[in-house]
Scaffold this active site. Structure first.
Site, short mmCIF file in Angstrom:
data_model
loop_
_atom_site.label_atom_id
_atom_site.label_comp_id
_atom_site.label_asym_id
_atom_site.label_seq_id
_atom_site.Cartn_x
_atom_site.Cartn_y
_atom_site.Cartn_z
N THR A 243 137.94 71.60 -74.47
CA THR A 243 138.24 70.25 -73.97
C THR A 243 138.98 70.36 -72.65
O THR A 243 139.60 71.39 -72.36
CB THR A 243 139.21 69.49 -74.91
OG1 THR A 243 140.44 70.23 -74.97
CG2 THR A 243 138.63 69.28 -76.28
N ASP A 244 138.98 69.27 -71.89
CA ASP A 244 139.95 69.16 -70.82
C ASP A 244 141.31 68.95 -71.49
O ASP A 244 141.39 68.63 -72.69
CB ASP A 244 139.61 68.03 -69.85
CG ASP A 244 140.35 68.21 -68.52
OD1 ASP A 244 141.29 69.03 -68.46
OD2 ASP A 244 140.01 67.53 -67.54
N TRP A 245 142.37 69.11 -70.72
CA TRP A 245 143.72 69.16 -71.30
C TRP A 245 144.11 67.83 -71.96
O TRP A 245 144.20 66.82 -71.30
CB TRP A 245 144.70 69.59 -70.22
CG TRP A 245 144.91 71.08 -70.18
CD1 TRP A 245 146.12 71.71 -70.13
CD2 TRP A 245 143.93 72.14 -70.22
NE1 TRP A 245 145.95 73.09 -70.15
CE2 TRP A 245 144.63 73.37 -70.19
CE3 TRP A 245 142.54 72.19 -70.29
CZ2 TRP A 245 143.98 74.61 -70.23
CZ3 TRP A 245 141.90 73.41 -70.33
CH2 TRP A 245 142.62 74.60 -70.30
#
Ligand code: BGC
Length: 723
Positions: A243-245
């Site tokens: 995932t992105d953060w």
């Protein structure tokens, strides 16, 4: 552990261990989490000692490795090279340079103890105001995909991984974590996914980062269609997805969708209503809401990649990458990406020319954007320093005035340099019009030429604005330019504008006031040297625009940007469909200030002898480019295809190939040969990729609007390809 032992290991892992393994350790060094093994790295995975699985370290980013340059109680420094920003790398149109930059970054990644680089970023420039356009390559998916491919190959040749991001349709910063992108499948596949598809198939990246936003109602990180059907089943992706953060809102859905890893982990540290992801996954398996086989599959996807990582191989990092060699590569990339937008014969200047340097950006030169795409190099050569180093006769008195002005203004509270989210310096824009008419007259008296630096900075977390001082020049910048233009032109002097920017600005209303415009972008640590050498003609600019410079913001097709409701957008509808960038301007007859693919040179090129040979599944084309001017130079030849009128509406033309020549001396010719697959001409009709029959026009140009050779080929029968 060997690759053949992964299945056995996973079968022996406890549920809790597996759940832990697919979730990062939390943002390293923040919220009380221990710092990363590599301070400044963005994320780290859990180790599982009883199986000999070490933790892996992930760090940004697109313009160079982003880690902390200093460590407490340590005398050694950990600087990484600041390369040109991605939009400038794409301006090179040079696959070899991208690969060389990738290699250099990859070596720094490895030698500083990182396993996966969180780059390249490859979202499409849907709108010139997206705050992260500087980190993205282009408005065109082919150029994006080709640049990313070369970069990933370079990085991964060093035994570390690259991570394509942000997958997908993450084209704005406003409400980026929640915005719902409403987009047709055709636009998605042809424009927003295409670059990723090219890079996944050609470069086999270790990882892909799913984006923050939703697509048509579903978070990218929870979107099975995107992450499993398209990415894995259709394209054959064999790496793992992270995932992105802090993205998304449901770890169990992320697992099911094929989002193998959740980063950075411990989202509840920043979003209070969230539960611990590890616990959520464990209880979902126990309750029967998540099939343990899905978890196993995700663990295996990650292990199959990380088993090749430096951490797994117990690689002994040196902490001493070859920064001197990489500085040269950064310079070279800059020298190929700088773009000459206007020149009435003023440039190049002799180094003995007397120049008056205006604009605070000569000293406060911007190397790149802010946020995770930032870098911490050993130095940044400002434009002033570059000009001095290269021996220009720069007006000292004016330099002194600028130095004093900057130090006085930065001392005031209003203009004090503050720290951003990631500790990066944020400097409010200084008023530029502080010199009187008389003072400027006196500098015009003493100097042959004026150089005026226009700077802009943008970054992660916010979009740019269609306002003065941002997309438009501010009143004070215009006032300064008017005074300079009057004073110098009156005496036969010349005025050169240097654009030290990360994304297009408006140029149409003021470009007549200057004799030359050099688009320097933000060339990283070597910016000043690249600019000075381009002014002196040591570099013959050979970059071309990877994105359109519109005449006015009102001409931009993505009018729905950044979504609705305007005050706090929840969704953004891509009404323009596939008509992004030049696909729109060309089809709907809107004239840009500088078109896609545009860039001048100090020499002139002639195109001739277009040959087209039709094969069973592709056309083979060749033509010649000759340097007919007086300066050695490189040319970027672009191939556009105009499709016949059929059932599917098509843009006026689309880029289908490009080639940058070697350095051609005056009189020298290069024969260019390339092939275009019929498949690449296809449009997505909702079910299949379709190439309609008829006559296709092949347009070879020096830009999208400077077509030099035209030929054609005919498809007797239509062709269909499954996605
Ligand atoms: C950015 C990513 C970046 C990550 C880690 C996020 O905010 O969107 O591009 O890789 O942070 O720094």
């Amino acid at each position: 552990m060997k690759i053949g032992e992964i299945d056995k290991t996973v079968s022996e892992m406890a549920l809790e261990e597996k759940a832990c393994f697919v979730v990062g350790v939390g943002m390293p060094g923040m919220f009380g989490n221990p710092p990363s093994r590599v301070p400044g790295a963005a994320g780290e995975t859990h180790s599982i000692e009883r199986f000999g699985i070490p933790s892996a370290v992930f760090a940004d980013g697109p313009a160079g490795l982003r880690i902390n340059p200093l460590r407490e109680g340590d005398e050694k420094t950990y600087h990484a090279t600041a390369f040109p920003i991605e939009i400038m790398l794409a301006s090179t149109w040079n696959r070899d340079i991208l690969e060389a930059v990738g290699k250099a970054v990859g070596e720094e990644v490895r030698e500083y103890g990182v396993d996966i680089l969180l780059a390249p970023a490859m979202n499409i420039h849907r709108n010139p105001l997206c705050g992260r356009n500087f980190e993205y390559y282009s408005e065109d998916p082919l150029l994006t995909g080709e640049m990313a491919t070369a970069f990933v190959r370079g990085v991964q040749s060093q035994g570390v991984g690259a991570c394509l991001k942000h997958f997908a349709a993450n084209n704005q910063e406003t409400n980026r974590m929640f915005i719902d992108t409403i987009v047709s499948e055709r636009a998605l596949r042809e424009i927003y996914l295409k670059g990723f598809e090219i890079a996944v198939k050609k470069a086999k990246p270790w990882a892909v980062m799913s984006a923050y936003n939703k697509i048509n109602g579903t978070y990218c990180s929870q979107n099975k269609w995107l992450l499993t059907r398209v990415l894995r089943d259709e394209w054959g992706f064999e790496g793992f997805v992270m995932t992105d953060w802090f993205a998304g809102d449901n770890p169990v859905e992320q697992m099911k969708a094929g989002n193998d890893m959740i980063m950075p982990g411990r989202t509840r540290q920043i979003i209070s209503w969230r539960k611990d992801e590890v616990e959520e996954i464990v209880s979902a398996v126990k309750d029967g809401n998540l099939d343990e086989e899905i978890l196993d599959r995700n663990v295996k996807n990650i292990l199959r990649v990380l088993i090749n990582s430096p951490s797994f191989r117990e690689y002994k990092r040196s902490n001493s990458p070859n920064l001197d060699a990489h500085a040269k590569i950064a310079y070279e990339a800059g020298s190929e990406g700088i773009i000459l937008l206007k020149n009435d014969g003023t440039l190049p200047l002799g180094v003995d020319a007397k120049v008056a340097l205006f604009g605070t950006g000569q000293i406060e030169t911007i190397k790149g954007g802010t946020g995770s795409g930032d870098t911490h190099p050993r130095y940044v050569i400002s434009i002033l320093e570059g000009m001095m180093e290269k021996g220009f006769r720069v007006d000292d008195k004016l330099v002194e005035i600028y130095k004093q002005y900057i130090s006085e203004m930065r001392g005031r509270d209003e203009y004090r340099i503050r720290r951003g989210l990631l500790g990066e310096p944020l400097a409010p824009r200084l008023p530029q019009d502080f010199l009187s008419e008389e003072e400027i007259e006196s500098f015009a008296e003493r100097n042959d030429n004026a150089i005026i630096v226009i700077s802009r900075i943008s970054g992660e977390g916010y979009d740019r604005k269609p306002e003065k001082g941002e997309f438009y020049l501010s009143d004070d910048e215009v006032a300064l330019m008017e005074k300079i233009s009057r004073a110098f032109h009156k005496r036969g002097g010349k005025v050169i504008a240097i654009l030290n920017i990360g994304s297009p600005i408006e140029v149409d209303s003021w470009r007549n006031m200057v004799d030359a415009i050099l688009l320097a972008w933000q060339a990283g640590q070597e910016t000043g040297r690249v600019v000075a050498d381009a002014i002196a003609g040591k570099i013959n600019p050979s970059g071309k625009l990877p994105t359109t410079f519109p005449k006015d913001y009102s001409d931009v097709p993505s009018w729905s940007f950044p979504g609705e409701p305007k005050e706090n957008p929840k969704k953004v509808t891509y009404e323009e469909g596939i008509y992004v960038g030049y696909r729109y301007y060309d089809t709907f007859g809107v004239e840009p200030a500088y078109e896609f693919g545009f860039g001048l040179s100090y020499t002139t090129f002639e195109y001739k002898n277009l040959q087209i040979e039709t094969l069973s599944d592709r056309v083979r084309i060749s033509f010649e480019v000759t340097n007919i001017g007086n300066f050695p130079g490189k040319e970027i030849a672009q191939i556009y295809v105009k499709a016949p009128k059929g059932r599917i509406d098509k843009p006026y033309q689309e880029l289908k190939g490009f080639h940058k020549t070697r350095l051609l001396n005056p009189g020298e010719t290069e024969k260019i040969e390339m092939e275009i697959d019929f498949k690449s001409l296809a449009s997505f009709n909702g079910e299949v990729w379709l190439v309609e029959k008829g006559e296709y026009e092949l347009r070879v140009g020096a830009s999208s609007r400077d077509i030099r050779l035209i030929g054609s080929f005919t498809l007797i029968e239509e062709r269909r390809y499954n996605p």
